[in-house]
Design a protein around this motif. Structure first.
Motif, mmCIF file in Angstrom:
data_model
loop_
_atom_site.group_PDB
_atom_site.id
_atom_site.type_symbol
_atom_site.label_atom_id
_atom_site.label_comp_id
_atom_site.label_asym_id
_atom_site.label_seq_id
_atom_site.Cartn_x
_atom_site.Cartn_y
_atom_site.Cartn_z
ATOM 1 N N SER A 144 13.769 -20.261 -23.587
ATOM 2 C CA SER A 144 14.935 -19.420 -23.895
ATOM 3 C C SER A 144 14.881 -18.077 -23.169
ATOM 4 C CB SER A 144 15.150 -19.261 -25.394
ATOM 5 O OG SER A 144 13.945 -18.952 -26.011
ATOM 6 N N GLU A 145 13.675 -17.515 -22.974
ATOM 7 C CA GLU A 145 13.576 -16.245 -22.254
ATOM 8 C C GLU A 145 14.015 -16.383 -20.796
ATOM 9 O OE1 GLU A 145 12.844 -13.204 -23.158
ATOM 10 O OE2 GLU A 145 12.118 -13.536 -25.202
ATOM 11 N N MET A 146 13.844 -17.587 -20.237
ATOM 12 C CA MET A 146 14.091 -17.767 -18.803
ATOM 13 C C MET A 146 15.556 -18.026 -18.462
ATOM 14 S SD MET A 146 11.496 -17.203 -16.953
ATOM 15 C CE MET A 146 12.110 -17.870 -15.412
ATOM 16 N N VAL A 147 16.394 -18.229 -19.482
ATOM 17 C CA VAL A 147 17.810 -18.535 -19.186
ATOM 18 C C VAL A 147 18.424 -17.362 -18.409
ATOM 19 C CG1 VAL A 147 20.090 -18.957 -20.210
ATOM 20 C CG2 VAL A 147 18.040 -20.069 -21.165
ATOM 21 N N GLY A 148 18.991 -17.659 -17.268
ATOM 22 C CA GLY A 148 19.658 -16.630 -16.458
ATOM 23 C C GLY A 148 18.713 -15.738 -15.674
ATOM 24 N N VAL A 149 17.410 -16.063 -15.669
ATOM 25 C CA VAL A 149 16.423 -15.213 -14.992
ATOM 26 C C VAL A 149 16.089 -15.815 -13.618
ATOM 27 C CG1 VAL A 149 13.992 -14.502 -15.151
ATOM 28 C CG2 VAL A 149 15.479 -14.292 -17.141
ATOM 29 N N GLN A 150 15.871 -14.943 -12.622
ATOM 30 C CA GLN A 150 15.592 -15.456 -11.265
ATOM 31 C C GLN A 150 14.089 -15.591 -10.981
ATOM 32 O OE1 GLN A 150 18.088 -12.724 -11.494
ATOM 33 N NE2 GLN A 150 19.453 -14.483 -11.714
ATOM 34 N N GLY A 151 13.276 -14.762 -11.634
ATOM 35 C CA GLY A 151 11.855 -14.797 -11.291
ATOM 36 C C GLY A 151 10.972 -14.875 -12.519
ATOM 37 N N LEU A 152 9.846 -15.583 -12.367
ATOM 38 C CA LEU A 152 8.889 -15.706 -13.474
ATOM 39 C C LEU A 152 7.520 -15.273 -12.970
ATOM 40 C CD1 LEU A 152 7.896 -16.778 -16.265
ATOM 41 C CD2 LEU A 152 7.674 -19.038 -15.186
ATOM 42 N N LEU A 153 6.877 -14.369 -13.715
ATOM 43 C CA LEU A 153 5.462 -14.060 -13.453
ATOM 44 C C LEU A 153 4.702 -14.594 -14.661
ATOM 45 C CD1 LEU A 153 3.973 -10.742 -12.041
ATOM 46 C CD2 LEU A 153 2.753 -12.244 -13.582
ATOM 47 N N CYS A 154 3.894 -15.629 -14.424
ATOM 48 C CA CYS A 154 3.298 -16.345 -15.559
ATOM 49 C C CYS A 154 1.774 -16.338 -15.474
ATOM 50 C CB CYS A 154 3.836 -17.777 -15.617
ATOM 51 S SG CYS A 154 3.322 -18.791 -14.227
ATOM 52 N N MET A 155 1.162 -16.885 -16.524
ATOM 53 C CA MET A 155 -0.299 -17.007 -16.636
ATOM 54 C C MET A 155 -0.648 -18.490 -16.568
ATOM 55 S SD MET A 155 -0.985 -13.822 -17.227
ATOM 56 C CE MET A 155 0.519 -13.059 -16.603
ATOM 57 N N LEU A 156 -1.965 -18.788 -16.481
ATOM 58 C CA LEU A 156 -2.350 -20.204 -16.454
ATOM 59 C C LEU A 156 -2.168 -20.883 -17.811
ATOM 60 C CD1 LEU A 156 -5.384 -20.370 -17.881
ATOM 61 C CD2 LEU A 156 -6.100 -19.524 -15.677
ATOM 62 N N THR A 157 -1.880 -20.106 -18.848
ATOM 63 C CA THR A 157 -1.621 -20.686 -20.174
ATOM 64 C C THR A 157 -0.157 -21.109 -20.339
ATOM 65 O OG1 THR A 157 -1.440 -18.378 -20.850
ATOM 66 C CG2 THR A 157 -3.460 -19.525 -21.467
ATOM 67 N N ASP A 158 0.698 -20.827 -19.356
ATOM 68 C CA ASP A 158 2.126 -21.184 -19.456
ATOM 69 C C ASP A 158 2.391 -22.457 -18.665
ATOM 70 O OD1 ASP A 158 2.563 -18.679 -20.758
ATOM 71 O OD2 ASP A 158 2.551 -17.710 -18.781
ATOM 72 N N ARG A 159 3.008 -23.438 -19.311
ATOM 73 C CA ARG A 159 3.338 -24.681 -18.591
ATOM 74 C C ARG A 159 4.693 -24.528 -17.915
ATOM 75 N NH1 ARG A 159 -0.675 -27.273 -18.762
ATOM 76 N NH2 ARG A 159 0.044 -28.157 -16.840
ATOM 77 N N VAL A 160 4.691 -24.636 -16.587
ATOM 78 C CA VAL A 160 5.954 -24.587 -15.858
ATOM 79 C C VAL A 160 6.160 -25.995 -15.311
ATOM 80 C CG1 VAL A 160 7.228 -23.413 -14.022
ATOM 81 C CG2 VAL A 160 5.499 -22.161 -15.328
ATOM 82 N N ASP A 161 6.707 -26.862 -16.182
ATOM 83 C CA ASP A 161 6.813 -28.282 -15.807
ATOM 84 C C ASP A 161 8.206 -28.584 -15.272
ATOM 85 O OD1 ASP A 161 8.390 -28.330 -18.052
ATOM 86 O OD2 ASP A 161 6.881 -29.309 -19.310
ATOM 87 N N CYS A 162 8.396 -29.858 -14.863
ATOM 88 C CA CYS A 162 9.661 -30.174 -14.182
ATOM 89 C C CYS A 162 10.854 -30.031 -15.136
ATOM 90 C CB CYS A 162 9.603 -31.517 -13.486
ATOM 91 S SG CYS A 162 9.374 -32.874 -14.583
ATOM 92 N N ASN A 163 10.653 -30.220 -16.446
ATOM 93 C CA ASN A 163 11.780 -30.052 -17.372
ATOM 94 C C ASN A 163 12.239 -28.601 -17.418
ATOM 95 O OD1 ASN A 163 11.896 -32.711 -18.045
ATOM 96 N ND2 ASN A 163 10.424 -32.488 -19.744
ATOM 97 N N LEU A 164 11.259 -27.692 -17.469
ATOM 98 C CA LEU A 164 11.614 -26.269 -17.476
ATOM 99 C C LEU A 164 12.324 -25.924 -16.155
ATOM 100 C CD1 LEU A 164 11.435 -23.420 -18.802
ATOM 101 C CD2 LEU A 164 9.294 -23.107 -17.564
ATOM 102 N N ILE A 165 11.737 -26.400 -15.062
ATOM 103 C CA ILE A 165 12.294 -26.051 -13.739
ATOM 104 C C ILE A 165 13.734 -26.582 -13.615
ATOM 105 C CG2 ILE A 165 12.008 -26.422 -11.239
ATOM 106 C CD1 ILE A 165 8.905 -26.583 -11.897
ATOM 107 N N LYS A 166 13.924 -27.834 -14.083
ATOM 108 C CA LYS A 166 15.266 -28.446 -13.995
ATOM 109 C C LYS A 166 16.294 -27.656 -14.783
ATOM 110 C CE LYS A 166 14.364 -33.296 -13.648
ATOM 111 N NZ LYS A 166 13.831 -34.205 -14.641
ATOM 112 N N SER A 167 15.836 -27.076 -15.915
ATOM 113 C CA SER A 167 16.796 -26.387 -16.785
ATOM 114 C C SER A 167 17.129 -24.975 -16.284
ATOM 115 C CB SER A 167 16.218 -26.300 -18.205
ATOM 116 O OG SER A 167 15.125 -25.390 -18.200
ATOM 117 N N LEU A 168 16.548 -24.584 -15.134
ATOM 118 C CA LEU A 168 16.758 -23.209 -14.654
ATOM 119 C C LEU A 168 17.365 -23.224 -13.246
ATOM 120 C CD1 LEU A 168 13.281 -21.770 -15.763
ATOM 121 C CD2 LEU A 168 15.460 -21.557 -16.982
ATOM 122 N N PRO A 169 18.672 -23.448 -13.147
ATOM 123 C CA PRO A 169 19.271 -23.565 -11.811
ATOM 124 C C PRO A 169 19.182 -22.277 -10.994
ATOM 125 C CG PRO A 169 20.963 -23.585 -13.545
ATOM 126 C CD PRO A 169 19.634 -23.637 -14.233
ATOM 127 N N GLY A 170 19.030 -21.136 -11.668
ATOM 128 C CA GLY A 170 18.996 -19.862 -10.924
ATOM 129 C C GLY A 170 17.595 -19.405 -10.559
#
Ligand code: GLV
Length: 323
Positions: free
Chosen positions: A41-67
């Motif tokens: 939910s935090e990533m909706v409408g966001v262009q950039g993510l700075l994450c940690m190794l504890t955050d899963r950035v999987d294909c479902n998340l990526i697909k749901s973020l067109p921007g």
């Protein structure tokens, strides 16, 4: 209009202040890692993510973020990110190699020494009130293994593996290594993996976790390790078969282990490693020095600032996205 960037943790150093000059910045305000739902939910409408190794950035998340335009991870390993899905979308992924090499090599060496000389076991012995006049210094009291004169086998002769080799030379060890591609370091003999396992008195793992290294140190390969050897893993949990490792430690085929990374983190209460006195456990602290964590944060921010400016990230995992 400024682009929006979401950061999943407060960062050490003053990187966030610099990043805030280049974007609309939001930093996860709560203690502890963000949940996958909140990240989504935090990533909706966001262009950039700075994450940690504890955050899963999987294909479902990526697909749901067109921007989504970039991801910058404050880690050298990127097994928590679906890099292929990002590359398909031509989205750069940043990481933080180089700056954590010496600190992680120190951690590997600390675990080698602690496991070899039974440091954690001795500490527990004293704290549990077991050091008594009946149970004290004797010729065989807490004897361990010497590093001096022993052979160290390095699995993965990248920058961290080479930094461990330099330390090993100072300790009077012979050093052999396995690397899947050509690699060299002064005083290090490159051998096939099976030979490294069979020859080494100490083995330390320094490959990244990827499809071709998952379960690299499998039950079959653990069976090839020289009897009485010590195994250290500061790379990633999925590389070593933990159940087979625990069995080898339990039945004395391996004398000890030092483990910083686990197939599931935090470690599950049912892990057989927790009941073994001859294992030194640390909670994924390979790069955890004050200075190195600031350097990692600064590099993750530099990757993000470059992406925001439409420039090539200084440390990009998938540079082919720029072709
Ligand atoms: C630590 O494990 C990292 O990948 O930075």
């Amino acid at each position: 209009m400024k682009k929006s960037v979401f950061v999943t943790r407060q960062l050490p150093g003053d990187g966030l202040r610099k990043l805030a000059d280049s974007c609309d910045l939001r930093v996860w305000p709560n203690p502890g890692p963000i949940t996958p739902q909140s990240l989504h939910s935090e990533m909706v409408g966001v262009q950039g993510l700075l994450c940690m190794l504890t955050d899963r950035v999987d294909c479902n998340l990526i697909k749901s973020l067109p921007g989504l335009e970039f991801v910058s991870s404050m880690s050298v390993g990127v097994d928590h990110i679906d890099v292929d899905a990002m590359t398909d979308r031509k989205i750069p992924v940043g990481h933080t190699p180089g700056v954590l090499v010496e600190t992680t090599a120190d951690t590997a060496f600390a675990l080698l020494l602690a496991a070899a000389r039974r440091i954690a076991e001795s500490d527990r012995f004293i704290r549990h009130g077991q050091w008594s006049s009946a149970n004290t210094w004797s010729p065989e009291f807490f004897v361990g293994k010497d590093l001096w004169g022993a052979t160290l086998g390095i699995i993965g002769l990248g920058e961290i593996g080479k930094a461990v080799a330099r330390r090993a030379a100072g300790f009077g060890m012979q050093v052999v290594a396995y690397n899947r591609s050509e690699a060299s370091a002064p005083g290090v003999d490159l051998l096939p993996l099976e030979d490294v396992l069979a020859k080494s008195d100490f083995i330390t793992v320094h490959v990244a976790l990827a499809d071709d290294t998952r379960n690299l140190i499998s039950a079959q390969r653990i069976a090839l390790i020289k009897p009485g050897a010590v195994l250290v893993n500061t790379a990633r949990g999925g590389i070593v078969d933990e159940v087979a490792l625990a069995e080898a430690l339990m039945d004395g085929r391996l004398s000890a282990a030092g483990i910083d990374v686990f197939s599931e983190e935090p470690i599950t209460r049912s892990s057989p490693l927790l009941n073994l006195p001859n294992v030194v456990l640390t909670p994924h602290i390979g790069s955890a020095s004050v200075q190195t964590r600031i350097r990692m944060a600064d590099l993750a921010v530099a990757n993000a600032i470059a992406a925001l400016a439409g420039q090539t990230m200084p440390c990009c995992v998938n540079p082919q996205v720029y072709d």
